[in-house]
Design a protein around this motif. Structure first.
Motif, PDB file in Angstrom:
ATOM      1  N   ALA A 260       0.858  -1.184   0.000  1.00 23.15           N
ATOM      2  CA  ALA A 260       0.000   0.000   0.000  1.00 23.15           C
ATOM      3  C   ALA A 260       0.892   1.232   0.000  1.00 23.15           C
ATOM      4  O   ALA A 260       2.115   1.129   0.144  1.00 23.15           O
ATOM      5  CB  ALA A 260      -0.925   0.007   1.217  1.00 23.15           C
ATOM      6  N   ALA A 261       0.241   2.400  -0.154  1.00 23.02           N
ATOM      7  CA  ALA A 261       0.998   3.656  -0.140  1.00 23.02           C
ATOM      8  C   ALA A 261       0.176   4.747   0.528  1.00 23.02           C
ATOM      9  O   ALA A 261      -1.053   4.687   0.587  1.00 23.02           O
ATOM     10  CB  ALA A 261       1.372   4.080  -1.566  1.00 23.02           C
ATOM     11  N   PRO A 290      -4.157  -0.400  -1.904  1.00 23.78           N
ATOM     12  CA  PRO A 290      -4.662   0.825  -1.272  1.00 23.78           C
ATOM     13  C   PRO A 290      -3.645   1.963  -1.315  1.00 23.78           C
ATOM     14  O   PRO A 290      -2.470   1.772  -0.975  1.00 23.78           O
ATOM     15  CB  PRO A 290      -4.931   0.391   0.177  1.00 23.78           C
ATOM     16  CG  PRO A 290      -5.123  -1.091   0.103  1.00 23.78           C
ATOM     17  CD  PRO A 290      -4.197  -1.546  -0.984  1.00 23.78           C
ATOM     18  N   VAL A 291      -4.107   3.126  -1.765  1.00 20.38           N
ATOM     19  CA  VAL A 291      -3.311   4.352  -1.712  1.00 20.38           C
ATOM     20  C   VAL A 291      -4.177   5.392  -1.008  1.00 20.38           C
ATOM     21  O   VAL A 291      -5.267   5.711  -1.485  1.00 20.38           O
ATOM     22  CB  VAL A 291      -2.905   4.842  -3.112  1.00 20.38           C
ATOM     23  CG1 VAL A 291      -2.059   6.116  -2.991  1.00 20.38           C
ATOM     24  CG2 VAL A 291      -2.129   3.770  -3.860  1.00 20.38           C
ATOM     25  N   ALA A 300      -3.576   3.769   5.738  1.00 20.88           N
ATOM     26  CA  ALA A 300      -3.142   2.707   4.829  1.00 20.88           C
ATOM     27  C   ALA A 300      -3.165   1.350   5.539  1.00 20.88           C
ATOM     28  O   ALA A 300      -3.569   0.338   4.951  1.00 20.88           O
ATOM     29  CB  ALA A 300      -1.737   3.004   4.306  1.00 20.88           C
ATOM     30  N   ILE A 301      -2.735   1.319   6.796  1.00 18.81           N
ATOM     31  CA  ILE A 301      -2.800   0.078   7.570  1.00 18.81           C
ATOM     32  C   ILE A 301      -4.242  -0.397   7.668  1.00 18.81           C
ATOM     33  O   ILE A 301      -4.548  -1.583   7.463  1.00 18.81           O
ATOM     34  CB  ILE A 301      -2.201   0.299   8.978  1.00 18.81           C
ATOM     35  CG1 ILE A 301      -0.695   0.557   8.881  1.00 18.81           C
ATOM     36  CG2 ILE A 301      -2.479  -0.900   9.886  1.00 18.81           C
ATOM     37  CD1 ILE A 301      -0.062   1.010  10.188  1.00 18.81           C
ATOM     38  N   THR A 302      -5.149   0.521   7.970  1.00 20.44           N
ATOM     39  CA  THR A 302      -6.564   0.171   8.089  1.00 20.44           C
ATOM     40  C   THR A 302      -7.089  -0.418   6.793  1.00 20.44           C
ATOM     41  O   THR A 302      -7.799  -1.435   6.797  1.00 20.44           O
ATOM     42  CB  THR A 302      -7.399   1.402   8.470  1.00 20.44           C
ATOM     43  OG1 THR A 302      -6.833   2.052   9.601  1.00 20.44           O
ATOM     44  CG2 THR A 302      -8.827   0.995   8.795  1.00 20.44           C
ATOM     45  N   ALA A 303      -6.767   0.208   5.672  1.00 25.24           N
ATOM     46  CA  ALA A 303      -7.274  -0.265   4.382  1.00 25.24           C
ATOM     47  C   ALA A 303      -6.809  -1.684   4.090  1.00 25.24           C
ATOM     48  O   ALA A 303      -7.587  -2.526   3.618  1.00 25.24           O
ATOM     49  CB  ALA A 303      -6.842   0.686   3.271  1.00 25.24           C
ATOM     50  N   LEU A 304      -5.553  -1.967   4.365  1.00 22.99           N
ATOM     51  CA  LEU A 304      -5.049  -3.320   4.137  1.00 22.99           C
ATOM     52  C   LEU A 304      -5.765  -4.344   5.011  1.00 22.99           C
ATOM     53  O   LEU A 304      -6.120  -5.432   4.553  1.00 22.99           O
ATOM     54  CB  LEU A 304      -3.540  -3.362   4.411  1.00 22.99           C
ATOM     55  CG  LEU A 304      -2.650  -2.732   3.335  1.00 22.99           C
ATOM     56  CD1 LEU A 304      -1.219  -2.601   3.842  1.00 22.99           C
ATOM     57  CD2 LEU A 304      -2.679  -3.556   2.041  1.00 22.99           C
ATOM     58  N   LEU A 305      -6.003  -4.004   6.264  1.00 22.37           N
ATOM     59  CA  LEU A 305      -6.663  -4.933   7.174  1.00 22.37           C
ATOM     60  C   LEU A 305      -8.115  -5.169   6.780  1.00 22.37           C
ATOM     61  O   LEU A 305      -8.609  -6.301   6.822  1.00 22.37           O
ATOM     62  CB  LEU A 305      -6.581  -4.409   8.608  1.00 22.37           C
ATOM     63  CG  LEU A 305      -5.177  -4.277   9.200  1.00 22.37           C
ATOM     64  CD1 LEU A 305      -5.245  -3.723  10.621  1.00 22.37           C
ATOM     65  CD2 LEU A 305      -4.445  -5.616   9.192  1.00 22.37           C
TER      66      LEU A 305
END
Length: 466
Positions: A260-261, A290-291, A300-305
């Motif tokens: 992600a970024a 996710p960007v 970004a951490i939230t989006a990945l999870l």
């Protein structure tokens, strides 16, 4: 979809029926295959393919490590050997699913063959002694709907934990000066969670854009994709910059091994390339990369999870909590300048200008309605938690950028949660109920689940199979 591999460790204890343990060892393996679960069996470890002694446990641990399992299923085919289960789980350090098939009726003489439920009680106690977190799937039959649901939810939990433990995020430039709310502790994220940041300066991104334009093919493909899926309301040279930015960010994410970024989306970027990055972000978000905006690492951490919890390719969207709904008491506007993936939209997106900025490169579209999960990973003073809850899309005034009016149970309670922290005005939404999965995954990630509605007992009941 992610490929999650389970280590299947069926267990028995000698004073109960070995033939019945073998029977359920095979039946459980067959059911897992029916469900399409990728698992590693232990039929080669001993004659029975069961965990019951130390010699076998060592061989199982070695095999599972070699196979790089993502989760461990401790299937109690009779009472089971609780201390060997705990030793194995402790050594492997992956999410653990504790389950056993429902016991049969005793025979006419009162003889019981397995006492599986009793063994589950024992193993739960010993796992707690070993300080091994575990997930419990209720004592049930293999064909009960709750078994399939529990297995699939556990696979999603494993995917969240696997994602969290192997996370690397590309940080494109510093946070915007005004955004003190998005500051993060890079060292603490690494020390506590092994979350790695890869910071790069803005010129590295613009240099990559120049190379993408020079190469040409990928940029042309992205431009055509935009024409096919959006209403283009900007000039061709601006569209080319959107496409080149998308290609450049993806190249850098892959170059540094990131998932992600987070980008400093204003103001220096506009001076360099003349566009907002929102649409380029949206294109990557649509691909499952996710960007997020304003260099919000926690976002970004939230989006990945959140996407890991979905386990089915459902895309998330990164949003601001912005204003109350003018007509619905518990309504709220979720909005951002235009970075949401196009699969979230309920209408054909426009590639145009954003709210509050004079440069092009933003998407405008209302998101689909329906049930959404809203989440935010964040922390203050060394303590981290995840805000979790549900909402539903509702009608509201027309907006700019990517937006969705939602209704929650109690906006005042939610508002206080965000203000009192450790959260900020950013969240991640997804059109799927992943609250139970994220709630359960928190125990393995070492963060506290924080439900903004009083639904914890409902979540626990769901996880129990009720």
């Amino acid at each position: 979809m992610a490929n999650i591999k389970l280590g299947y460790a069926p267990t028995r204890r000698s004073i109960f029926s070995a033939p019945d343990a073998l029977k359920y060892r095979g039946l459980t393996a067959d059911r897992l295959r029916e469900l399409g679960v990728d698992f590693v069996d232990i039929t080669d470890v001993n004659e029975e393919g069961l965990l019951y002694d130390e010699e076998g446990r060592k061989k199982i641990a070695e095999k599972f490590k070699k196979e790089k399992i993502d989760g461990l299923l401790l299937a109690h085919c009779n009472f089971g050997t609780e201390f060997e289960c705990a030793r194995l789980a402790k050594e492997l350090n992956v999410p653990v699913l504790l389950w056993g098939p429902l016991d049969e009726r005793p025979d006419e003489n009162g003889v019981r063959l397995r006492d599986t439920q009793c063994g589950l009680f024992a193993t739960g106690k010993v796992l707690r002694r070993f300080r091994v977190p575990f997930t419990y799937l209720t004592n049930c039959r293999l064909n009960d709907p709750v078994f399939e649901r529990g297995i699939r939810d556990f696979l999603a939990v494993c995917n969240v934990v696997k994602t969290f433990r192997n996370m690397r995020i590309l940080q494109i430039s510093t946070r915007p000066y005004e955004f003190w709310s998005t500051m993060c502790n890079e060292g603490e994220l690494l020390e506590k969670f092994n979350v790695q940041l890869t910071p790069i300066p803005m010129p590295e991104l613009t240099d990559e854009m120049k190379m993408a334009k020079k190469q040409g093919n990928e940029v042309a493909e992205v431009m055509q994709y935009c024409r096919d899926h959006m209403k283009i309301c900007i000039r061709d040279n601006e569209l080319e910059n959107v496409a080149a930015l998308k290609v450049a960010m993806k190249n850098l994410i892959q170059k540094y091994g990131c998932q992600a970024a987070a980008i400093q989306c204003w103001n220096q970027l506009q001076k360099e390339i003349g566009i907002m990055p929102c649409a380029a972000n949206a294109l990557l978000n649509e691909e499952g990369i996710p960007v997020v905006c304003e260099t919000d690492i926690h976002g970004a951490i939230t989006a990945l999870l959140v996407e890991a919890a979905a386990l089915d390719g459902t895309r998330s969207f990164f949003a601001d909590w912005t204003i109350r709904h003018p007509d619905i008491a518990n309504g709220e506007l979720l909005q951002h300048c235009g970075p949401w993936p196009i699969s979230v939209a309920r209408e054909t997106p426009k590639l145009t200008y954003p709210l509050a900025f004079s440069h092009p490169g933003s998407i405008t579209a209302e998101a689909k309605h329906g049930e959404v999960t809203l989440a935010r990973f964040d922390g203050d003073n060394g303590e981290y938690s995840m805000l979790l809850g549900k909402a539903k899309g509702v009608d509201g005034p027309k907006g700019m950028g990517t937006y969705l009016w939602v209704e929650v149970e109690n906006i005042k309670r939610l508002e206080a949660k965000i203000v009192e922290g450790p959260y900020i005005h950013h969240c991640v939404g997804i059109h799927k109920d992943v609250v139970p999965v994220l709630y359960e995954a928190c125990k393995y990630m070492g963060i506290a689940p924080d439900l903004y509605d009083p639904i914890e007992e409902d979540v626990k009941a769901y996880l129990r199979g009720e």
